[in-house]
Write a protein that holds these residues in place. Structure first.
Motif, PDB file in Angstrom:
ATOM      1  N   VAL A 292     -95.265   1.636   2.763  1.00  0.00           N
ATOM      2  CA  VAL A 292     -93.951   2.045   3.254  1.00  0.00           C
ATOM      3  C   VAL A 292     -92.896   1.670   2.228  1.00  0.00           C
ATOM      4  N   TRP A 293     -91.972   2.602   1.971  1.00  0.00           N
ATOM      5  CA  TRP A 293     -90.758   2.309   1.208  1.00  0.00           C
ATOM      6  C   TRP A 293     -89.613   2.221   2.218  1.00  0.00           C
ATOM      7  N   GLN A 294     -88.914   1.101   2.224  1.00  0.00           N
ATOM      8  CA  GLN A 294     -87.812   0.882   3.156  1.00  0.00           C
ATOM      9  C   GLN A 294     -86.532   0.656   2.366  1.00  0.00           C
ATOM     10  N   THR A 295     -85.514   1.482   2.595  1.00  0.00           N
ATOM     11  CA  THR A 295     -84.221   1.209   1.989  1.00  0.00           C
ATOM     12  C   THR A 295     -83.579   0.035   2.710  1.00  0.00           C
ATOM     13  N   SER A 296     -82.835  -0.777   1.950  1.00  0.00           N
ATOM     14  CA  SER A 296     -82.385  -2.056   2.521  1.00  0.00           C
ATOM     15  C   SER A 296     -80.943  -2.372   2.145  1.00  0.00           C
ATOM     16  N   ARG A 297     -80.064  -1.410   2.256  1.00  0.00           N
ATOM     17  CA  ARG A 297     -78.636  -1.678   2.085  1.00  0.00           C
ATOM     18  C   ARG A 297     -78.151  -2.634   3.168  1.00  0.00           C
TER      19      ARG A 297
END
Length: 428
Positions: A292-297
């Motif tokens: 999984v790639w999770q964006t984390s702004r």
């Protein structure tokens, strides 16, 4: 033989994610499964050992549909269920639960007064608090519902280990929410990279009829050598056809979708992209062998129902060459490729422990790992699971990395005294 009723009136993905609960109950007796009528054919394919009942629950059911529901309800009233598991915090399913004695209803049940109120079990209350601090949430939805039952099936027995099946690459064109899906130019770039890494496989585009224009646009963005391998199945598969298209794939490229959960159910490796309101620790692919790639702004995960004030800036983290390099690490783990990602992107591999599904960080930074590990340890404590199930839950993070004051604050937030007095399925 004991009989159980499971009410799961939500969407496609939720039905698949009810698997741990349903399989647990099937080991103990007869399982009746109440679902939305449109999902009944899929439910019979997913759970052939269950007795599936399709209900007309949404919209404004006509007289014929209401008559069908009443027929089902009469049959349920005549069945001596040992327990009824209501998976939905919903006025509709809560009303259905009034058919049964309150003490056998697990998860959510209607209050005596006011009639519109819905009571949560101890476990449901505990898990609902996680929605207040989603960054600290370590609980996969499969395990939330799985632990409605006491002593649920071991996590390893839910989904098979994901392995390439030799049948090509599946691409889910979009999710239900456009903000959680990849723009077509980015999807085309990722697809081209994977096509090379997988030595030019057949490509299957998956989606509903509404995604057919997107399928045509995506193909125009691809070079001719890939276009020749593309099979556009958007809008062309019924439930059996969708299962046939997904099973045996080498990998499935997807946002957070029901098809993603179907792939995990079938043992197909998932390459999932989570952004915007999608949060991989809650609804990531279940089992071992997925990435999984999770964006984390700082604004993630956001609220699905609220407009984005940043023009979906979380997409920026997916635009660089670092992402394409991480794709090689994902599909060729034996190469031990080191992954360098921007600060606002994380790369995870799926795993399991005694509590259930868990993700382990392979690339990027996760500032909330200690808090999530400690929260997971608290959930394991509440469920009387082995201590190590929470201690090694998130990468190499340890709950000991947070100071005693913060640990005490997290415990006070999550662990209200009344919730720890009775077994997880009970109400007070």
């Amino acid at each position: 033989m004991a009989a159980f009723l499971v009410l799961q009136a939500a969407r496609f993905g939720d039905l698949v994610q009810s698997k741990r609960l349903i399989l647990t109950l099937q080991e103990q007796g007869r399982v009746c499964l109440g679902v939305d009528a449109g999902l009944a054919p899929l439910a019979r394919l997913l759970y052939p050992g269950a007795e599936v009942f399709g209900l007309r629950l949404h919209g404004q059911p006509g007289a014929a549909a209401l008559a069908e529901n009443r027929t089902v309800f009469r049959q349920w009233r005549e069945t001596a269920f040992q327990a009824v598991y209501n998976c939905n915090f919903s006025p509709v399913t809560a009303a259905i639960c009034r058919l049964f004695e309150p003490e056998i209803v697990m998860g959510y049940r209607p209050a005596q007064a006011p009639e519109s109120a819905i009571l949560r079990s101890q476990w449901a209350r505990l898990a609902f608090r996680l929605s207040e601090r989603r960054l600290c949430s370590p609980l996969n939805l499969v395990d939330f519902w799985g632990h409605f039952a006491s002593s649920p099936l071991a996590a390893e027995q839910v989904n098979p280990l994901a392995r390439p099946g030799g049948q090509g690459l599946g691409v889910v064109l979009a999710g239900r929410e456009s903000r959680r899906s990849l723009p077509l130019p980015l999807l085309a770039s990722i697809l081209q990279t994977l096509f090379g890494l997988l030595d030019g496989p057949e490509v299957y585009l998956l989606g509903a009829k509404a995604e057919q224009p997107a399928a045509h646009k995506l193909q125009r963005l691809l070079p001719a050598k890939i276009q020749e391998k593309v099979n556009d199945l958007s809008g062309k598969t019924d439930w059996p056809g969708l299962i046939h298209a997904v099973e045996g794939l080498d990998a499935l490229l997807t946002p957070d979708t029901g098809v993603m959960h179907l792939a995990a159910h079938l043992g197909v490796p998932v390459l999932a992209f989570f952004l915007s309101s999608a949060w991989c620790h809650e609804t990531g692919p279940y089992g071992r062998g997925h990435v999984v790639w999770q964006t984390s702004r700082s604004c993630a995960p956001c609220l699905e129902s609220a407009p984005c004030r940043h023009n979906v800036a979380c997409l920026e983290a997916l635009q660089g060459k670092e992402l394409l390099r991480s794709l090689a690490a994902a599909v060729r783990p034996e190469a031990r490729i080191r992954v360098q990602l921007p600060d606002t992107l994380q790369f995870w591999r799926s795993d399991l422990d005694a509590l259930g599904g868990v993700l382990r960080l392979e690339g990027g930074q996760d500032a909330h790992a200690p808090q999530r590990a400690f929260t997971r340890a608290l959930l394991a404590e509440f469920l009387h699971l082995p201590e190590q199930s929470g201690a090694h839950a998130v990468g190499t993070a340890s709950p000991e990395l947070i100071d005693p004051e913060e640990r005490a604050a997290l415990r006070r937030w999550l662990c209200h005294d009344a919730d720890w007095m009775l077994p997880p399925g009970r109400y007070c």
